[in-house]
Design a protein around this motif. Structure first.
Motif, PDB file in Angstrom:
ATOM      1  N   TYR A 252      16.719  31.694  17.533  1.00  0.00           N
ATOM      2  CA  TYR A 252      16.687  32.331  16.216  1.00  0.00           C
ATOM      3  C   TYR A 252      15.384  33.110  16.057  1.00  0.00           C
ATOM      4  O   TYR A 252      14.318  32.689  16.507  1.00  0.00           O
ATOM      5  CB  TYR A 252      16.820  31.291  15.109  1.00  0.00           C
ATOM      6  CG  TYR A 252      18.106  30.490  15.214  1.00  0.00           C
ATOM      7  CD1 TYR A 252      19.318  31.050  14.827  1.00  0.00           C
ATOM      8  CD2 TYR A 252      18.098  29.190  15.730  1.00  0.00           C
ATOM      9  CE1 TYR A 252      20.505  30.325  14.929  1.00  0.00           C
ATOM     10  CE2 TYR A 252      19.265  28.467  15.848  1.00  0.00           C
ATOM     11  CZ  TYR A 252      20.467  29.043  15.445  1.00  0.00           C
ATOM     12  OH  TYR A 252      21.627  28.329  15.571  1.00  0.00           O
ATOM     13  N   ARG A 253      15.501  34.252  15.374  1.00  0.00           N
ATOM     14  CA  ARG A 253      14.359  35.141  15.214  1.00  0.00           C
ATOM     15  C   ARG A 253      14.310  35.636  13.764  1.00  0.00           C
ATOM     16  O   ARG A 253      15.337  36.089  13.218  1.00  0.00           O
ATOM     17  CB  ARG A 253      14.471  36.323  16.162  1.00  0.00           C
ATOM     18  CG  ARG A 253      13.315  37.336  16.076  1.00  0.00           C
ATOM     19  CD  ARG A 253      13.579  38.507  17.013  1.00  0.00           C
ATOM     20  NE  ARG A 253      13.571  38.070  18.401  1.00  0.00           N
ATOM     21  CZ  ARG A 253      12.523  38.158  19.204  1.00  0.00           C
ATOM     22  NH1 ARG A 253      11.391  38.669  18.756  1.00  0.00           N
ATOM     23  NH2 ARG A 253      12.584  37.746  20.449  1.00  0.00           N
ATOM     24  N   LEU A 254      13.122  35.547  13.183  1.00  0.00           N
ATOM     25  CA  LEU A 254      12.904  36.072  11.833  1.00  0.00           C
ATOM     26  C   LEU A 254      12.031  37.316  11.942  1.00  0.00           C
ATOM     27  O   LEU A 254      10.869  37.233  12.358  1.00  0.00           O
ATOM     28  CB  LEU A 254      12.223  35.023  10.944  1.00  0.00           C
ATOM     29  CG  LEU A 254      11.878  35.458   9.512  1.00  0.00           C
ATOM     30  CD1 LEU A 254      13.130  35.872   8.752  1.00  0.00           C
ATOM     31  CD2 LEU A 254      11.145  34.339   8.773  1.00  0.00           C
TER      32      LEU A 254
ATOM     33  N   LEU B 203      19.680  29.153   7.886  1.00  0.00           N
ATOM     34  CA  LEU B 203      19.433  28.802   9.290  1.00  0.00           C
ATOM     35  C   LEU B 203      20.253  27.569   9.657  1.00  0.00           C
ATOM     36  O   LEU B 203      20.145  26.522   9.004  1.00  0.00           O
ATOM     37  CB  LEU B 203      17.941  28.521   9.486  1.00  0.00           C
ATOM     38  CG  LEU B 203      17.459  28.222  10.901  1.00  0.00           C
ATOM     39  CD1 LEU B 203      17.566  29.473  11.778  1.00  0.00           C
ATOM     40  CD2 LEU B 203      16.016  27.729  10.867  1.00  0.00           C
TER      41      LEU B 203
ATOM     42  N   ILE C 228      15.990  31.586   3.439  1.00  0.00           N
ATOM     43  CA  ILE C 228      16.065  31.742   4.894  1.00  0.00           C
ATOM     44  C   ILE C 228      16.373  30.396   5.547  1.00  0.00           C
ATOM     45  O   ILE C 228      17.213  30.301   6.458  1.00  0.00           O
ATOM     46  CB  ILE C 228      14.744  32.322   5.431  1.00  0.00           C
ATOM     47  CG1 ILE C 228      14.513  33.726   4.861  1.00  0.00           C
ATOM     48  CG2 ILE C 228      14.749  32.370   6.951  1.00  0.00           C
ATOM     49  CD1 ILE C 228      13.153  34.311   5.196  1.00  0.00           C
ATOM     50  N   HIS C 229      15.710  29.352   5.076  1.00  0.00           N
ATOM     51  CA  HIS C 229      15.944  28.032   5.652  1.00  0.00           C
ATOM     52  C   HIS C 229      17.372  27.564   5.395  1.00  0.00           C
ATOM     53  O   HIS C 229      17.993  26.915   6.259  1.00  0.00           O
ATOM     54  CB  HIS C 229      14.951  27.026   5.082  1.00  0.00           C
ATOM     55  CG  HIS C 229      15.086  25.654   5.650  1.00  0.00           C
ATOM     56  ND1 HIS C 229      15.684  24.617   4.956  1.00  0.00           N
ATOM     57  CD2 HIS C 229      14.735  25.131   6.859  1.00  0.00           C
ATOM     58  CE1 HIS C 229      15.677  23.527   5.697  1.00  0.00           C
ATOM     59  NE2 HIS C 229      15.103  23.808   6.856  1.00  0.00           N
TER      60      HIS C 229
ATOM     61  N   LEU D 140      17.105  37.476   9.460  1.00  0.00           N
ATOM     62  CA  LEU D 140      17.227  36.321  10.339  1.00  0.00           C
ATOM     63  C   LEU D 140      18.398  36.550  11.290  1.00  0.00           C
ATOM     64  O   LEU D 140      19.519  36.833  10.833  1.00  0.00           O
ATOM     65  CB  LEU D 140      17.449  35.049   9.512  1.00  0.00           C
ATOM     66  CG  LEU D 140      17.691  33.746  10.281  1.00  0.00           C
ATOM     67  CD1 LEU D 140      16.433  33.340  11.057  1.00  0.00           C
ATOM     68  CD2 LEU D 140      18.123  32.631   9.327  1.00  0.00           C
TER      69      LEU D 140
ATOM     70  N   ILE E 248       8.932  34.010  15.245  1.00  0.00           N
ATOM     71  CA  ILE E 248       8.572  35.130  14.357  1.00  0.00           C
ATOM     72  C   ILE E 248       7.663  36.055  15.153  1.00  0.00           C
ATOM     73  O   ILE E 248       6.598  35.636  15.603  1.00  0.00           O
ATOM     74  CB  ILE E 248       7.862  34.629  13.086  1.00  0.00           C
ATOM     75  CG1 ILE E 248       8.741  33.629  12.335  1.00  0.00           C
ATOM     76  CG2 ILE E 248       7.509  35.800  12.178  1.00  0.00           C
ATOM     77  CD1 ILE E 248       8.093  33.024  11.117  1.00  0.00           C
TER      78      ILE E 248
ATOM     79  N   LEU F 245      12.818  28.580  16.206  1.00  0.00           N
ATOM     80  CA  LEU F 245      12.737  29.838  15.460  1.00  0.00           C
ATOM     81  C   LEU F 245      11.456  30.551  15.848  1.00  0.00           C
ATOM     82  O   LEU F 245      10.373  29.958  15.817  1.00  0.00           O
ATOM     83  CB  LEU F 245      12.749  29.578  13.946  1.00  0.00           C
ATOM     84  CG  LEU F 245      12.480  30.782  13.042  1.00  0.00           C
ATOM     85  CD1 LEU F 245      13.676  31.743  13.067  1.00  0.00           C
ATOM     86  CD2 LEU F 245      12.180  30.350  11.611  1.00  0.00           C
TER      87      LEU F 245
ATOM     88  N   TRP G  21       6.286  31.672   6.174  1.00  0.00           N
ATOM     89  CA  TRP G  21       6.950  30.543   6.809  1.00  0.00           C
ATOM     90  C   TRP G  21       5.962  29.401   7.058  1.00  0.00           C
ATOM     91  O   TRP G  21       6.301  28.219   6.891  1.00  0.00           O
ATOM     92  CB  TRP G  21       7.584  30.996   8.117  1.00  0.00           C
ATOM     93  CG  TRP G  21       8.466  29.950   8.732  1.00  0.00           C
ATOM     94  CD1 TRP G  21       8.116  29.032   9.677  1.00  0.00           C
ATOM     95  CD2 TRP G  21       9.836  29.694   8.420  1.00  0.00           C
ATOM     96  NE1 TRP G  21       9.183  28.221   9.982  1.00  0.00           N
ATOM     97  CE2 TRP G  21      10.258  28.612   9.227  1.00  0.00           C
ATOM     98  CE3 TRP G  21      10.747  30.288   7.548  1.00  0.00           C
ATOM     99  CZ2 TRP G  21      11.557  28.109   9.178  1.00  0.00           C
ATOM    100  CZ3 TRP G  21      12.041  29.781   7.497  1.00  0.00           C
ATOM    101  CH2 TRP G  21      12.431  28.709   8.304  1.00  0.00           C
TER     102      TRP G  21
END
Length: 567
Positions: free
Chosen positions: A530-532, A492, A488-489, A563, A503, A501, A514
């Motif tokens: 950004y959204r996880l 990004l 994921i990182h 993501l 969550i 980011l 995370w």
């Protein structure tokens, strides 16, 4: 005239002499008198304890947090470091599924040993080891008091030989508190006629442990067992009623401390506690949960408590209606807690731990009277099963690191695609030593019941040691969230000034993962670019914006992550 029912394990069962003889036998604690001369058994006690020590440590060290419980439990420990929390919290929300005493113990070990001696994960897992040692010790002492000194050692080995205790005894798990509570209750009942005051202290401690870890309904099962015992001629004494009253007087104030503190410091959490969590999974005063999963628990008991349940049935078959204090205690305990398990609203096999202690204690009584053919079959089955499992694990180690056998290497890569070959000399040396010691143990001659159980415990210890040495990096790559967070990182983009980011609160696993493995923390601001998010397959993700990455841990079918760029 009182009916004469015979003689078993050193107890005269004539009803005119039950109470005097039971009192004398439970006071002096001799070895059980066999009905026929038993074959002499050579027993190296230090080897038994060495086996238990070897069982304790594999799986505690050297790996990340594994699902399903470890990320949540460690978050509760980490979040409550440096403060006296009467109720564990995860991400600021009350976490009623975990006993506060477990969190306090994990915090103590983490503060003492991390980061200079152990990593924080291993230090926190020592809480499970501590309660497992407490439970094993209490169960062994209970068996010694009821059945004889040798039964105490065999009970400990039988518990370690049961597969059900493996996971909770080595990973972060609040169920070890339930195990310690059940074993302590048995210890208290076993010493009741010798020392009533000590029995009250032990029974009160057991009641508090069960109440904190499984709810007040589980705690109430202990006095219910004592009430049922009043109907037994082996237990019908004034001391039992005095102990029941003393246990209630000592345990109730201790159980009330946590709710009282919650009512003063956090009224909202206290209201939620007594309304929905007072009785553990069964709910509270305003909401009751109940279920019936008898088939599920009976099916899982077959492997969870083997060979304890089989040996307990063998010991019961030799009673033939004779009175025996240990048999009556075992029957009353299984009757009460069996109903508790059958009506439990959750399908969770670790709840069977409350039945493992009585089965192991009572099963140890008949080991020296186990027929040679039965002991030989149990020993042969254990050698065959664990030998085949150990051979498979060694082949799997060769396959995942050297590609041979090819078919096995393909399956290993399928189940753990993120694994990178690791050859650790210390792990390989420990695996070779464990294999050599097991081969030495199973080649002994003149196998009797004790040696068969010892070999079974050695076999399960060998398989567990191989899993937690040879396969530990492979398992960690599949069960840890670290590789997932790294992906994921990597997906990004570099964050510009003012970007962050977020969550959502409903993505609990994503937030916990995370927080543990990401290089920077997530933001609580829901307006981040950004959204996880997290969703449950096969339902599509409820994502808005451009999808930058989407995936899940290998072979996981219950959770997936996405993501997104919301702009």
């Amino acid at each position: 005239m009182a009916a004469r029912t015979g003689h078993f394990f050193g107890y005269n069962a004539d009803r005119r002499f039950v109470l005097p003889f039971a009192r004398i036998m439970l006071t002096r604690l001799p070895n059980p008198a066999p009905s026929r001369p038993a074959a002499p058994v050579h027993e190296s006690v230090w080897l038994l304890w060495l086996l238990v020590c070897a069982w304790l440590w594999p799986g505690v060290f050297g790996h990340d947090l594994w699902n399903p419980a470890e990320p949540h439990i460690f978050a509760a420990v980490q979040e409550n470091m440096g403060q006296t929390a009467w109720l564990p919290t995860v991400r600021g929300e009350p976490y009623f599924a975990l006993a506060p005493v477990y969190v306090w113990t994990a915090k103590m070990w983490t503060a003492l040993l991390s980061p200079h001696w152990l990593d924080a994960y291993a230090a926190a897992r020592l809480a499970s080891v501590s309660f497992a040692v407490w439970g094993l010790t209490a169960a062994g002492l209970a068996a010694s008091a009821l059945m004889g000194a040798y039964c105490g050692r065999m009970t400990v080995l039988m518990l370690t030989a049961s597969a059900g205790l493996l996971g909770m005894g080595h990973f972060l798990s609040g169920m070890t508190v339930v195990f310690a509570g059940a074993a302590t209750a048995w210890w208290g009942l076993a010493v009741l006629r010798r020392n009533t005051a000590a029995a009250i202290v032990l029974l009160a401690a057991a009641t508090v442990l069960l109440g904190q870890s499984a709810g007040w309904l589980a705690a109430g099962c202990v006095p219910l067992v004592m009430l049922l015992l009043c109907r037994s001629p082996c237990w019908r004494t004034g001391r039992l009623l005095a102990a029941a009253l003393g246990t209630a007087v000592c345990a109730l104030p201790c159980l009330a401390v946590q709710p009282a503190v919650l009512a003063k410091t956090d009224p909202a959490a206290f209201t939620q506690y007594w309304q929905m969590h007072l009785f553990g999974a069964f709910g509270g005063l305003t909401r009751a949960n109940i279920g019936f999963h008898g088939g599920y628990y009976l099916q899982n008991l077959l492997w969870f408590a083997f060979p304890a349940w089989a040996l307990a049935l063998h010991a019961a078959s030799r009673l033939r209606g004779r009175a025996h204090a240990g048999a009556h205690l075992c029957a009353c305990w299984i009757a009460v807690f069996g109903v508790y398990i059958l009506l439990h609203p959750q399908r969770f096999q670790e709840h069977l731990i409350v039945l493992l202690v009585p089965l192991a204690v009572f099963g140890s009584a008949g080991l020296d009277r186990l027929k040679r053919g039965v002991a030989a079959y149990l020993n042969w089955f254990g050698i065959a099963a664990f030998g085949a499992a150990a051979l498979f694990l060694w082949l799997g180690f060769l396959a995942m690191n050297f590609g041979f056998p090819a078919k096995l290497a393909e399956r290993a890569a399928y189940f753990s695609p993120d694994y990178v070959r690791q050859l650790r000399p210390e792990a390989l040396s420990a695996a070779l030593l464990a294999t050599a010691l097991w081969l030495w143990a199973v080649t002994r001659r003149h196998i009797r019941g004790r040696q068969a159980v010892c070999n079974w415990a050695a076999g399960i210890t060998l398989v567990w040691a191989l899993l937690m040495t040879l396969f530990l990096p492979w398992l960690d790559a599949a069960k840890s969230y670290r590789p997932l967070v790294a992906k994921i990182h990597a997906a990004l983009p570099p964050l510009a000034a003012g970007e962050c980011l977020h969550i959502p609160a409903e993505a609990a696993e994503a937030a916990l993962a995370w927080a543990q493995y990401a290089p920077f923390p997530a933001s609580p601001d829901p307006d981040c670019r950004y959204r996880l998010s997290q969703y449950r397959p096969p339902a599509p993700p409820a994502a808005t914006g451009k999808i930058l990455w989407q995936g899940r841990r290998p072979r996981n079918k219950t959770e997936a992550f996405v993501l997104t760029d919301t702009r």
